[in-house]
Every structure is written in C-alpha cells, then in structure tokens.
Enzyme design. Structure first.
Site, PDB file in Angstrom:
ATOM      1  N   GLU A  60       0.812  -1.225   0.000  1.00  0.00           N
ATOM      2  CA  GLU A  60       0.000   0.000   0.000  1.00  0.00           C
ATOM      3  C   GLU A  60       0.841   1.268   0.000  1.00  0.00           C
ATOM      4  O   GLU A  60       0.446   2.285  -0.580  1.00  0.00           O
ATOM      5  CB  GLU A  60      -0.961   0.003   1.195  1.00  0.00           C
ATOM      6  CG  GLU A  60      -2.234  -0.806   0.962  1.00  0.00           C
ATOM      7  CD  GLU A  60      -2.045  -2.295   1.241  1.00  0.00           C
ATOM      8  OE1 GLU A  60      -0.978  -2.662   1.759  1.00  0.00           O
ATOM      9  OE2 GLU A  60      -2.971  -3.071   0.936  1.00  0.00           O
ATOM     10  N   HIS A 129     -11.979  -4.846   8.565  1.00  0.00           N
ATOM     11  CA  HIS A 129     -12.388  -4.754   7.160  1.00  0.00           C
ATOM     12  C   HIS A 129     -13.771  -4.110   7.020  1.00  0.00           C
ATOM     13  O   HIS A 129     -14.458  -4.335   6.034  1.00  0.00           O
ATOM     14  CB  HIS A 129     -12.410  -6.136   6.503  1.00  0.00           C
ATOM     15  CG  HIS A 129     -11.056  -6.720   6.253  1.00  0.00           C
ATOM     16  ND1 HIS A 129     -10.248  -7.165   7.261  1.00  0.00           N
ATOM     17  CD2 HIS A 129     -10.354  -6.912   5.107  1.00  0.00           C
ATOM     18  CE1 HIS A 129      -9.106  -7.628   6.757  1.00  0.00           C
ATOM     19  NE2 HIS A 129      -9.141  -7.476   5.449  1.00  0.00           N
TER      20      HIS A 129
END
Lengths: 326, 342
Positions: A60, A129
C-alpha cells in the site's frame, strides 16, 4: 436514463475519465484482469490496456507513493486501497505527503490524484475490514474527502475528483455496491463541496453520508407515515470541502439538527457539523443537536451484533421522534 | 568499519574518461556543499539557523558525483539531509541558507524549512523527512517517465537507516517488478542517527546485501571519491534510460558532524572521525585535480569564488526580512488558499 448499480457506476465513472484524458491511470491490488476484489473495476483493463490499468504487489505504501510521484510529474492517477481500513498501513502518504507537499514547497509541487477505497460495514468482515474511516482523512489540512451514496453521485463525484487539482480521498461504501439508481446518459460531472437535499422537509434536518443516506431516507418516510413528522434529509456527500451553507440553510428552516454517522462516536464528522451549527446558527435551533453514531467500539463480525451497532432506520426514527417530543 | 581503500574503479589512476571540464565541475560542487554546510553550522552556533538541520559534511562526493551525471530533467528525491543534493542541482546558496535561516528569500519562503528543500525548476522534487517515504514517490515519477516514454531518470537518495523501513522494501520490489527508470542511492555513513548501522542489520552492508532480494546487482562503492560515484551513476542512468530497470547503489561514506545540529556524535569510537578525515572527499578530489595537471592557482580560484558566493549569500540572508505572515494560509489547496468550507 438507465438504472445501474453503484458497483457499475464506479467502473463507468473511471472509464469516463480515462476515455477523456490519457493522463488518467489506475493502479491497485487485483484491479486489472481480476476487476477488483469487489468487481467494481471489471472491464477497465480490457478497455484501456495494461499500461493504464496496472496491478500492484500488496504494497500500500508503494501504491500511494507511486500515485503521488506520478501526480507530481504530470499524470492523474487513481489509486485503489482495497479496504479503507488499510489506509492505516499507508497513512504517511495520506497524512504527511499528499496534503503537505504543496504547502511545504510554497506552491511548487502539485498532487492531483484520487485514492478510492471501499469503506464501511455490513459485510460481516469484523473490525479490520468494516470501518468507516472518513474521519481519519477529514482531519488533515490539504486533503479533500468525498463519499457518494448513489450511482449517479459515484460517477459525477469521481469525475470531479479526477479533474480536481488536489488529492481527493474517495470513499465507496461496500454495502452500497449492489444498490441501484437512475443515471442519465452521457457525461456526468459533479462538484466537490456540494451537499444535496435529497428529501425536503420542515420539522428537522437529518445530515447523513454514504450508507446512512438511504437509512435516513427510510427513517424519514416512517416518521412521516407513522407520526406526521416531516424531515429534511441532507446527503453531505463531501466532507472536505464541506457545504456548510446547505446545512445551515436547512437548519434555519427546520430548527432541528440530527447527524447520522456510521463511524464510531469520537471525533466523527457529525461533531464538526454540530459545532458549526451551534456556533453560527444557535438561535435557529429549537432544541439540542443530536448525533446518531455507531457506539465507540471496534466492529463485531457476527451479523446480529453488527446490525445492532450501526445506526438503523428504526434507531434514527426513534431518536428523532423522541427528541422532537421531548 | 574502516575507510575503504579499494581504488580498483580507476579512481586514482590516470584514466581521463571524465575530462577536465567535468572534473572541475565535480570539484566545485563539492566545495559549494562543503562551504555552505560549514556556514550553516557556523550560523547555527550564532543562533541564526533555526529549527533543525542535518549536514552532509564529509558526504559531498555522493551528491556531486550523482548531480554531475544527471541531465536537465532528471529528478532528485532527497531526505531531510538534503542540502547537499539541492545545492548540487544548481540551487543557489542564498536560497538554501535563506530557508535554513527562515527568511523570505528562502527556497520556500520559510514554509518548509531545512528538512524539505524543494526546487521544482531544478528537478529537486522535494526533501522528505519521514524515513523511506520518498522511495515509492520516486517510483511514481519513474512510472510517469515509463508511461509517457520520457527519458528522464528519478534518483532517490537516502541513508543506511532507511534500509530497515517497510517503504524501502516495498519500493525496491515495486520498481524491480515494473522495471522502472529509478536509481536508489544509499548513503551509508555508518550510523542510523546515533546507532551504528551494523548493530541493526543481520548482514554486513545495509543496501548492497539486500539487492539480490530484488533481482538487482550488488553495487557497493567508495562514496568519498566523486569520480567513482560519477562513473557508477552514469552506468545506472544509462541502464534506466534504456528501459532495463532500477539500480540500488550503496555508497560508503562518513558524516563529519553529528546526525543533526543537536548531536555532538559522542557515540563514535575514538579515532574514527580522524581516520575518515584522511579520506575527506574534498581533499581527495583536490589531489585528483593536481594529478591531472590542474594548477594550484586554478583550484584556489574555485575555492575563493565559492567562498565569496557563500559569504555574499550569508550577508543577503542576514539582511533579508522574515517571511510575511500573509503566506501562512496560502497554497494549502491548488486554488492558492486554505478554504475547507463555504
């Protein structure tokens, strides 16, 4: 006019901009041939090719850093962070790099990019999540932050974000990907920093964002039918820039303010709106502003627990009714 | 670790592949950095340099060698120890010292400070003070070059300590997989801030010994010899421009001062600094010029002209006003302002 899903609107929004401008490029994990973990970018690889739609390693920091370097030197990248929770592992770019390079360089550097990411609960994925993390970005000077609630807004705000010269964090809501809405034919370009009154009303203003918008609308319908309470629902859409005029104008008409936030309680965007209204429209208020939020807890995975903690139409309607009757 | 004595790269030989004009340029760049950094330190002692500053005294050959090999349009990405790389790309001493002294004539008019020197027109695309952050950013600039078919190279400088942070590994892997025209330059000055780098890595060389993990050649060079640095840079740039992918170059060097202005560097073993000062890059290069027949006078002339430039810059900075307060809220957003609401 056609009815399309929020998921397909993401693809259409990106495709609209990529077709318009060859400097628009798209990168992320599994976004190319696989079409994205949420299948929100299916077909872009086939339409625009391997040079413009690129899969990355699970890195990321590399994704956001590369987007920034490309943006600084002339491209208009769209970077995907698969789940918004993962912003935490590349937060340096969000917090320190994108929003500060222009300022620190006294205007020499630019950073026109879009980070799109799947935000929010409803998928029973648990605490890492499912979060609504728009506040993490809202608090940083130099960023812009949007969160559309309808397919039409997805396309229009995506276009506005890509065309904007500043870094924009674009929050898509996971639980809205399957939702559908009418979308006009042809190019759609919206404006950052504009809220939308999605239901006019005279008794109370309900400000909501993303998944909370359809829930607020459902609550407003029930309040009207069951109790004759007429709520105005404002889809905030853009946290930065924040359209305070639309919100203040609505509160001036209704005299009451409710915010519906999916994020946990502390430092939610609703607190900022309540603060602005208290500061600038105190004498328009006929009662205390009320924030309806997820409690200040990590999100549980199990469906029956997750359903309890998120603001529901029932809870919104009940809270508004109780407050107006108090 | 002892100073490198390996001169196999032709450094001291009379191999005149570099040529006098380039050699004089490399020497001048090193002297500009040496004199400017020394002046920054002196001004700090007079309380005229504010905030922090991280000097490259002793590391001049790395900056000069790479900048000497870069073409117009090539991009530099620096760390908070970035004065040297900024000066090496041709930014004026006054602009750099002005920023360190937080004056209106500074490179960013005091809005960035010592750790964030940026000069877009010189290809200095920022100095980054979060360790490792700029390696992925350099990848992105290189990706743009690859995508558009531009021939510029992105050159990313960082210290030995950076090799232990995640972004280093993400960027190396990313650049290698995408075959990006980026050159990563590790300035191994033996210390990550106050700790010897050897105490925090399981291998002898922090960058070179990790190159193979990314399918890259192991490149470890004498970072105190500007000729060696220059030749290595040329080779890596040619590889990048040919589309053959990134390079990772570890330059062995030594900082003569502490980590930052607050650090007297007392953690260094006795004699280490003296040993390295025998291999002072400026001294080495002065000897090199003489070996190639450059007259003492010509060298002294360069020294004097640089000193004058630094003196003039110092006076200009002392006389310059502080930045006006009305720029506090400019350039937060691209419209020039800071408005977050209507």
């Amino acid at each position: 006019m056609a009815e399309i899903s929020y998921r397909d609107a993401v693809t259409r929004g990106i495709a609209q901009e990529m077709a318009r401008d060859p400097d628009v490029v798209f990168l992320g994990e599994d976004v190319a041939k696989p079409g994205g973990c949420f299948k929100a970018t299916v077909g872009l690889y086939e339409q625009f090719g391997a040079l413009r739609v690129r899969d990355t390693p699970i890195s990321e920091q590399a994704i956001l850093g590369a987007a920034m370097g490309a943006a600084m030197t002339g491209l208009k990248p769209i970077a995907e962070i698969m789940f918004s929770d993962f912003i935490a592992v590349c937060f340096d770019y969000i917090a320190n790099e994108f929003p500060k390079s222009r300022y620190m360089s006294n205007g020499q550097l630019k950073c026109p990019l879009v980070v799109r990411t799947a935000n929010g609960a409803g998928s029973r994925f648990g605490a890492q999540h499912s979060q609504s993390v728009e506040n993490w970005c809202m608090m940083i000077p130099g960023l812009k932050v949007v969160a559309p609630s309808t397919p039409r807004d997805v396309i229009g705000l995506m276009a506005a974000a890509v065309r904007d010269p500043d870094p924009v964090i674009f929050f898509e809501h996971k639980s809205l990907y399957n939702s559908k809405g009418e979308v006009p034919d042809g190019e759609i370009v919206d404006t950052l920093g504009s809220a939308k009154i999605v239901r006019p009303g005279k008794d109370a203003t309900i400000c909501a964002l993303a998944l909370m918008v359809p829930r607020a609308l459902e609550a407003a319908e029930r309040l009207k039918i069951d109790h004759g309470i007429d709520c105005e629902v404002v889809d905030v859409r853009s946290l930065v820039p924040l359209d305070t005029q639309t919100i203040l104008g609505s509160v001036a008409r209704t005299g009451r303010l409710f915010t519906v936030e999916e994020n946990p309680r502390l430092c939610g965007w609703g607190a900022e709106i309540v603060s602005i209204v208290a500061d600038e429209a105190f004498y328009d208020l006929d009662g205390p502003p009320v924030r309806i939020t997820t409690p200040h807890i990590p999100l549980p995975a199990a469906d029956i627990m997750e359903d309890v903690v998120l603001p529901t139409p029932d809870r919104i309607a009940e809270t508004v009714k109780r407050s107006l009757e108090a | 670790m002892t100073p490198p004595n390996d001169r196999t790269n032709g450094g001291a030989g009379l191999n005149d592949d570099i040529g006098e004009a380039k050699r004089l340029e490399l020497y001048r760049l090193q002297v500009v950095i040496r004199e400017s950094e020394q002046r920054a330190f002196d001004l700090f002692l007079q309380n005229l340099v504010k905030g922090t500053s991280h000097l490259s005294l002793g590391q001049e050959a790395v900056a000069a060698g790479f900048a000497g090999a870069m073409k117009k349009g090539d991009l530099s990405f620096c760390t908070y120890r970035g004065h040297a790389h900024t000066l090496a790309r041709g930014v004026s001493v006054e602009k750099v010292l002005g920023e360190l002294m937080q004056k209106d004539n500074g490179l960013m008019r005091g809005k960035g400070g010592s750790m964030h020197l940026t000069s877009e027109e010189h290809g200095v695309m920022g100095s980054y003070a979060i360790i490792g952050a700029h390696l992925p950013i350099a990848c992105g600039a290189a990706w743009r070059a690859q995508y558009r078919g531009d021939k510029d190279v992105s050159v990313c400088f960082f210290g030995d300590g950076t090799t232990n942070i995640g972004a280093f590994h993400e960027a190396l892997n990313f650049a290698a997989v995408w075959k990006l025209p980026v050159v990563f330059v590790c300035e191994n000055n033996l210390y990550m801030e106050y700790t010897p780098i050897k105490d925090v890595i399981p291998i002898p060389q922090p960058a070179a010994d990790r190159a193979s993990a990314y399918g890259l050649e192991r490149i470890l060079i004498d970072g105190n010899d500007a000729d060696v640095v220059y030749r290595t840079a040329q080779k890596a740039f040619a590889r990048a421009r040919a589309g053959e992918g990134p390079s990772l170059i570890e330059c062995l060097t030594y900082r003569h001062s502490g980590h930052s202005r607050a650090d007297p560097a007392k953690y260094r073993p006795e004699g280490e600094l003296e040993e390295w000062k025998k291999r002072d890059p400026v001294k080495i290069y002065r000897e090199r010029l003489k070996q190639f027949g450059v007259k003492e006078d010509a060298i002294a002339e360069i020294d004097a002209s640089v000193r004058k430039e630094v003196d003039d810059a110092t006076e200009a900075c002392k006389a310059a006003p502080p930045p006006p307060l009305d720029i506090i809220s400019t350039d937060v957003y691209a419209d020039g302002g800071w408005a977050w609401r209507n």
